[in-house]
Design a protein around this motif. Sequence first.
Motif, short mmCIF file in Angstrom:
data_model
loop_
_atom_site.label_atom_id
_atom_site.label_comp_id
_atom_site.label_asym_id
_atom_site.label_seq_id
_atom_site.Cartn_x
_atom_site.Cartn_y
_atom_site.Cartn_z
N ALA A 193 44.36 27.95 42.51
CA ALA A 193 43.91 29.30 42.13
C ALA A 193 45.05 30.18 41.66
O ALA A 193 44.84 31.17 40.96
CB ALA A 193 43.20 29.96 43.29
N LYS A 194 46.27 29.86 42.06
CA LYS A 194 47.43 30.66 41.65
C LYS A 194 48.64 29.75 41.45
O LYS A 194 49.65 29.90 42.13
CB LYS A 194 47.72 31.77 42.66
CG LYS A 194 47.66 31.33 44.10
CD LYS A 194 47.69 32.51 45.06
CE LYS A 194 47.33 32.07 46.46
NZ LYS A 194 47.19 33.14 47.41
N TYR A 284 40.46 25.96 39.15
CA TYR A 284 39.31 26.81 39.49
C TYR A 284 39.02 26.81 40.99
O TYR A 284 37.89 27.05 41.41
CB TYR A 284 38.08 26.36 38.69
CG TYR A 284 38.19 26.63 37.19
CD1 TYR A 284 39.19 27.45 36.68
CD2 TYR A 284 37.31 26.06 36.30
CE1 TYR A 284 39.30 27.69 35.32
CE2 TYR A 284 37.40 26.31 34.93
CZ TYR A 284 38.41 27.11 34.45
OH TYR A 284 38.52 27.35 33.09
N THR A 287 40.60 30.85 46.88
CA THR A 287 41.78 31.55 47.39
C THR A 287 41.34 32.75 48.21
O THR A 287 40.25 33.28 48.00
CB THR A 287 42.67 32.02 46.23
OG1 THR A 287 43.75 32.80 46.76
CG2 THR A 287 41.92 32.90 45.23
N GLU A 292 43.96 37.88 39.31
CA GLU A 292 42.84 37.39 38.51
C GLU A 292 43.33 36.59 37.31
O GLU A 292 42.70 35.62 36.90
CB GLU A 292 41.99 38.58 38.01
CG GLU A 292 41.16 39.22 39.12
CD GLU A 292 39.96 38.38 39.54
OE1 GLU A 292 40.09 37.66 40.54
OE2 GLU A 292 38.93 38.44 38.88
N LYS A 295 43.76 32.88 38.03
CA LYS A 295 42.62 32.03 38.39
C LYS A 295 42.06 31.27 37.19
O LYS A 295 41.54 30.19 37.32
CB LYS A 295 41.50 32.89 38.99
CG LYS A 295 41.84 33.47 40.34
CD LYS A 295 40.66 34.30 40.81
CE LYS A 295 40.97 35.06 42.07
NZ LYS A 295 39.87 35.96 42.42
N SER A 363 34.30 38.09 46.35
CA SER A 363 35.71 38.29 45.97
C SER A 363 36.40 39.44 46.67
O SER A 363 37.40 39.95 46.20
CB SER A 363 35.86 38.51 44.45
OG SER A 363 35.30 37.46 43.74
N GLY B 134 37.61 32.20 44.25
CA GLY B 134 38.15 31.57 43.05
C GLY B 134 37.60 32.17 41.78
O GLY B 134 36.95 33.21 41.79
N TYR B 135 37.85 31.47 40.70
CA TYR B 135 37.42 31.89 39.38
C TYR B 135 35.89 31.90 39.30
O TYR B 135 35.24 31.01 39.84
CB TYR B 135 38.02 30.92 38.35
CG TYR B 135 37.56 31.11 36.95
CD1 TYR B 135 37.75 32.31 36.29
CD2 TYR B 135 36.92 30.07 36.26
CE1 TYR B 135 37.31 32.48 34.98
CE2 TYR B 135 36.49 30.23 34.97
CZ TYR B 135 36.69 31.43 34.33
OH TYR B 135 36.25 31.61 33.06
#
Lengths: 436, 469
Positions: A193-194, A284, A287, A292, A295, A363, B134-135
């Motif tokens: 994710a990062k 993907y 986290t 953002e 991601k 989120s 996550g995304y």
Amino acid sequence: MSREPTNHELIVEKHTRNLRDGYHVWSHDKTDVERALGDYRWTGEMILGTYYQAEHGRPPDNGLEYRVGASGGGFDVLDFNWLPEEKWLAETEGVDVSISLNRRGKGREITIPIPIYGGGMSFGSISEQVMLARAIAAKKWSTFFSTGEGGYPSSLVPFKDHIITQVATGMFGVREETIQHAPIVEFKYAQGAKPGLGGHLLGDKATSSVAALRESVPWVSLFSPFPFHSVYSVEDHRKHVDWIKTTNPEALVSVKVSTPTDVDMVAVGSYFAGANIIHLDGSYGGTGAAPEIAKKNIAMPIEFAVPKVHKYLLGENIRDEVVLMASGGIRSADDIAKIVALGADGAVMGTSELVALGCTRCSNCERGRGCPFGLTTTDLLLSEFVSPEWGAERISNLYQSYEFQLKDILRKLGLSSIRELRGRKDLLVYRGNGRK
Amino acid sequence: MAKHKTDYVRYHIHTETANEIKRWPTRFRVKVKKAGLAKWLLKEVLEHGLGNRREVVLSRPCLYGVFSGPVGGFAPRPQHCVGCLRCTTEYPEMVSVTHNPERKKLGDSFFASSFIDALSYESLEGVIPVKGAGYRGKFGGEGWEGMWTDMSEIVRPTRDGIHGREFISTVVDIGYRPNYLQFDEEGHLVGAEPKLISIPLPVLFDVPPKNDQSEKAARIIAKAAAELETLAVLPITMICRIGLVGKHIVPLVKAGEEELLSNLGYIPDLVEMESWDAHLAESILRWYPESILSLRLTFPVREEILDYVQKGISTFHLLADYHGQDVEGNFVLDLIRETHKTLVEAGIRQEVTLVGSGGIITAEHIPKAILCGLDAAAVDTPVMAALQADFIGECKQREFSQFSLPAKLTIEWGVQRLMNLAAAWRDQLLEISGAMGLREIRRMRGEMGRAMFMKELEADAFAGVAGYE
């Protein structure tokens, strides 16, 4: 003599009851109720389908689309190349979904009965209750879960045989005893994710107990460095592996990396450094907190990385010596089977376990008191919404549903073991033509 | 021991909260059935009483203050809603939370409301959007969406500081840089000399859209550029009319406006021609021989760029429409690559600066555009979004797009919004560069090896999958 419950207890009881009722009502509701639930990757139906599986231990039969999302790519445009029904294996035939986590031919033999284990989520990013729920479920299924970076509280010690101790770049919570306890030690080089950014634990969640384990200062944000400042090469990485092997000669070593262009070379490097497991975390993945921009835009999705690595390892003639575990956006039993068909041995699950516990993917894990559902939080009141026993039951039910579905998929593909599915891209069908 | 004095000043963008001056539609709609709420409250009171159990009765299912107004859930405050859905999970019969279709209408089909959300957050505080989970978006897609940047597990720009990004340079050069210097036998420099300016971040401000070339908008852009030490392109007519002064203000001149050149009250770092005109170019260089001359070219830009280089132009401002397309519908990503490649193949890429505009609307587009071959991007519609302008219909063609700036717009507020935006974008650029192990943005330009494209990755990964062609 029984005492009067405190207001705190009554508040926890009230909201816990309401939430659990809500998970049930939602996942059994009509599928066309308008809600601000879900996104392209985890659609509302997929979230509710996971709630359903967590409650019943089997896939939904109420019309929820729980198998694929609506992202328009990757897993969501792949299907299976089913055999005609007359060629399916009979339900009476045994289908094996176990995998070995050590294929080096030396050292400790570890086989897990389902091709999944729990991915790294640190104490601080999630509550102690959620950690315990994962630990209990892992024990029940004779599999594992990873501590993430940050060590683990003493309440988890009874589950040490099912804990993967993570050593990440900040070395938070890494102690000699947690290495010595661990059947598997995981080096986290990067997180999907990062990628390339190091871990983030924002100050609001760094409570005194979290800080004590990490040997840091309470309420101060913790940013893990990136990368390991002691690693400049495969040889340096080898020294890390040696260090673990010296502390715990029996431990298997997993190397968790992200998915850069040269992910195949990274995998080979990890193999030569002595890793038993190469864990690829696609871009993907989940986290507790990440910019953002990271991601979506850095490193490649897992669906593309696994075939690349699998192919390269085959070419190097070392594919059968390492275990390739995949994570980062694997949401369902179908996704697990698809990633195996693309070349992985098994999958590492994270977000789906949290969804089983009530996560709506809103989120807001990192802000203020943390998750309003008591998952990714260290808030004393909120974290009590999830009792370890209830949580373990939900995760365990999800695993049961996955096991059922995986066996079903294998039967319909005419395979008696998940090991036979590895790298069988010919058993997949592309459904992405004409996508927008 | 000799003391070293240094003039080194670390580049810093001053950020400060700049709250929205116009209330945009909320992201979510929260509806509560009032009769249901009253009934539920009554039940709670009967169960717990109102004495020392009041806290239990009033314990609400929202951490963000949606139900914390004077009358609680009877008048929810959707502006505080973050869409966690805890309230509706706990009380599915009583509360509903849905996406607000009005919010989705912000922007247009290219500059989607999700981009407005991100940009709005960045302009508000000047910080990087950080979130959990996550995304959430589409897998890939066309244009920028089908491109990923690379990262490195080990390589860092520097290991100073915890991430190594503390000393990444975002400076870029604009102008002419010869491939090599030539000296005569006595060591004197002969031949072409560099003619460059450096700006501390690869972001400039482009001309505001035609219908919004108000004095206020021009002053905001000019002042923000000065504060950021970057450049703002403005029509020379506007500059002269309102008396803007500053070398960072780039006059945009077209043929027939030569006489205005003498009215500028300063020597600009850069002068930009609307289109090629030999007489205009000559006039500009006569008036401002020290300035760098830039030429605006509309995509697609192919071999003709080499002719302009022959004519002495070294800086090109390449234009796509606001949706990042050329007249044939090709996307800016491929168009930039094509122009960059043309210059590389001609062996003169180092000598030329490419600035691009159009379709570069969010933080990640900057590094992606640079990887494709730009030196810097001149932003256009993001400025409008940061200033909370409404998009009127589809804003695609530069000539005809309509924006409506808020009536309460002030120069001070607008400048701060743009500075916040620049700070947030710069920090995100540092994140991406750090992840890649690049120490300076100049080295990112055209580094296609550090870019990944969905079409190529998918073809490799899905080869052998039935039905994939």
